[in-house]
Design a protein around this motif. Structure first.
Motif, mmCIF file in Angstrom:
data_model
loop_
_atom_site.group_PDB
_atom_site.id
_atom_site.type_symbol
_atom_site.label_atom_id
_atom_site.label_comp_id
_atom_site.label_asym_id
_atom_site.label_seq_id
_atom_site.Cartn_x
_atom_site.Cartn_y
_atom_site.Cartn_z
ATOM 1 N N GLN A 89 0.805 -1.330 -0.008
ATOM 2 C CA GLN A 89 -0.053 -0.055 0.097
ATOM 3 C C GLN A 89 0.975 1.319 0.003
ATOM 4 O O GLN A 89 0.574 2.225 -0.434
ATOM 5 C CB GLN A 89 -0.875 0.099 1.284
ATOM 6 C CG GLN A 89 -1.998 -1.172 1.118
ATOM 7 C CD GLN A 89 -2.613 -1.474 2.486
ATOM 8 O OE1 GLN A 89 -3.607 -0.629 2.775
ATOM 9 N NE2 GLN A 89 -2.400 -2.441 3.118
ATOM 10 N N HIS A 105 2.276 1.507 -3.479
ATOM 11 C CA HIS A 105 1.199 2.144 -4.531
ATOM 12 C C HIS A 105 0.976 3.526 -4.245
ATOM 13 O O HIS A 105 0.860 4.166 -5.217
ATOM 14 C CB HIS A 105 0.131 1.178 -4.308
ATOM 15 C CG HIS A 105 -1.100 1.466 -5.286
ATOM 16 N ND1 HIS A 105 -1.028 1.071 -6.449
ATOM 17 C CD2 HIS A 105 -2.366 2.013 -4.997
ATOM 18 C CE1 HIS A 105 -2.178 1.747 -7.178
ATOM 19 N NE2 HIS A 105 -2.852 2.007 -6.266
ATOM 20 N N HIS A 159 3.426 5.526 -6.226
ATOM 21 C CA HIS A 159 3.457 4.846 -7.666
ATOM 22 C C HIS A 159 4.725 4.298 -8.025
ATOM 23 O O HIS A 159 5.367 4.647 -9.162
ATOM 24 C CB HIS A 159 3.298 6.430 -8.465
ATOM 25 C CG HIS A 159 2.337 7.155 -7.992
ATOM 26 N ND1 HIS A 159 0.872 6.985 -8.297
ATOM 27 C CD2 HIS A 159 2.086 8.246 -7.328
ATOM 28 C CE1 HIS A 159 -0.048 7.738 -7.704
ATOM 29 N NE2 HIS A 159 0.733 8.633 -7.248
ATOM 30 N N PRO A 195 5.684 0.397 -8.912
ATOM 31 C CA PRO A 195 5.067 -0.746 -9.336
ATOM 32 C C PRO A 195 5.881 -1.840 -8.527
ATOM 33 O O PRO A 195 7.003 -1.701 -8.394
ATOM 34 C CB PRO A 195 5.174 -0.763 -10.731
ATOM 35 C CG PRO A 195 5.810 0.444 -11.353
ATOM 36 C CD PRO A 195 6.275 1.382 -10.130
ATOM 37 N N GLY A 235 -3.055 -3.000 -5.229
ATOM 38 C CA GLY A 235 -2.044 -2.213 -6.165
ATOM 39 C C GLY A 235 -0.896 -2.899 -6.662
ATOM 40 O O GLY A 235 -0.017 -2.375 -7.485
ATOM 41 N N HIS A 284 4.596 -0.151 -16.652
ATOM 42 C CA HIS A 284 3.075 -0.097 -16.626
ATOM 43 C C HIS A 284 2.091 -0.786 -17.576
ATOM 44 O O HIS A 284 1.177 -0.383 -18.091
ATOM 45 C CB HIS A 284 2.603 1.456 -16.295
ATOM 46 C CG HIS A 284 3.126 1.894 -15.067
ATOM 47 N ND1 HIS A 284 2.813 1.846 -13.921
ATOM 48 C CD2 HIS A 284 4.231 2.975 -15.012
ATOM 49 C CE1 HIS A 284 3.699 2.618 -12.853
ATOM 50 N NE2 HIS A 284 4.573 3.156 -13.758
ATOM 51 N N GLY A 343 -8.594 3.200 -2.991
ATOM 52 C CA GLY A 343 -7.299 3.079 -3.076
ATOM 53 C C GLY A 343 -6.720 3.563 -4.439
ATOM 54 O O GLY A 343 -5.988 3.555 -4.964
#
Length: 157
Positions: free
Chosen positions: A73, A76, A79, A81, A103, A130, A157
């Protein structure tokens, strides 16, 4: 974010020294991947993330202190990955669906890392860019899990 042909910076997070070394060795064999750090815990990972550029993280679930699902969390929210590497994230498992809901970019069975190194490397590259495509099974399980959540929780989330 990593660019298609740029070097991808990877942080390996696992409480096992043997697994960290094995993963670093596997990933470093690909000329596009550079392991910029290894961490045994979320605290160690935080220190590395403060000082180094990281495009993608491999993350174990069972670790001392903050477990991987909880730390996911944090990643995530930043940002970053993360590819969850655990034997408990088999396709269709509750843990896998939970990780995806929290995430995770993807999940991979740690026990298959050596024999399926090429698939792991491709997954890590896709996560950094991504561009992970969920399997039909994962997509269906994730959709069902989101539908089963209380209203509003799926988008929180």
């Amino acid at each position: 974010m990593a660019v298609d042909n740029a070097l991808i910076h990877v942080l390996v997070i696992d409480d096992s020294l043997v697994i960290r070394a094995m993963l670093a060795g596997i990933l470093e064999k690909d000329r596009r991947l550079k392991v910029v750090g290894v961490a045994a815990s979320a605290d160690e990972a935080n220190s590395i993330l403060e000082t180094r550029h990281v495009d993608v993280v491999t993350l174990d679930i069972d670790m001392p202190g903050t477990d991987g699902l909880t730390y996911l969390q944090t990643l995530h929210a930043q940002h970053v990955p993360a590819v969850m590497l655990s034997g408990s994230t088999a396709e269709g498992s509750e843990t896998r669906v939970g990780a995806l809901l929290l995430g995770a970019a993807a999940c991979f069975n740690k026990a298959d890392a050596v024999k399926n190194a090429a698939a792991l490397i491709q997954l890590i590259k896709a996560a950094a860019l991504h561009r992970v495509k969920l399997s039909r099974t994962d997509a269906a399980a994730l959709l069902k899990a989101k539908q089963d959540l209380p209203r509003g929780a799926a988008t929180a989330g």
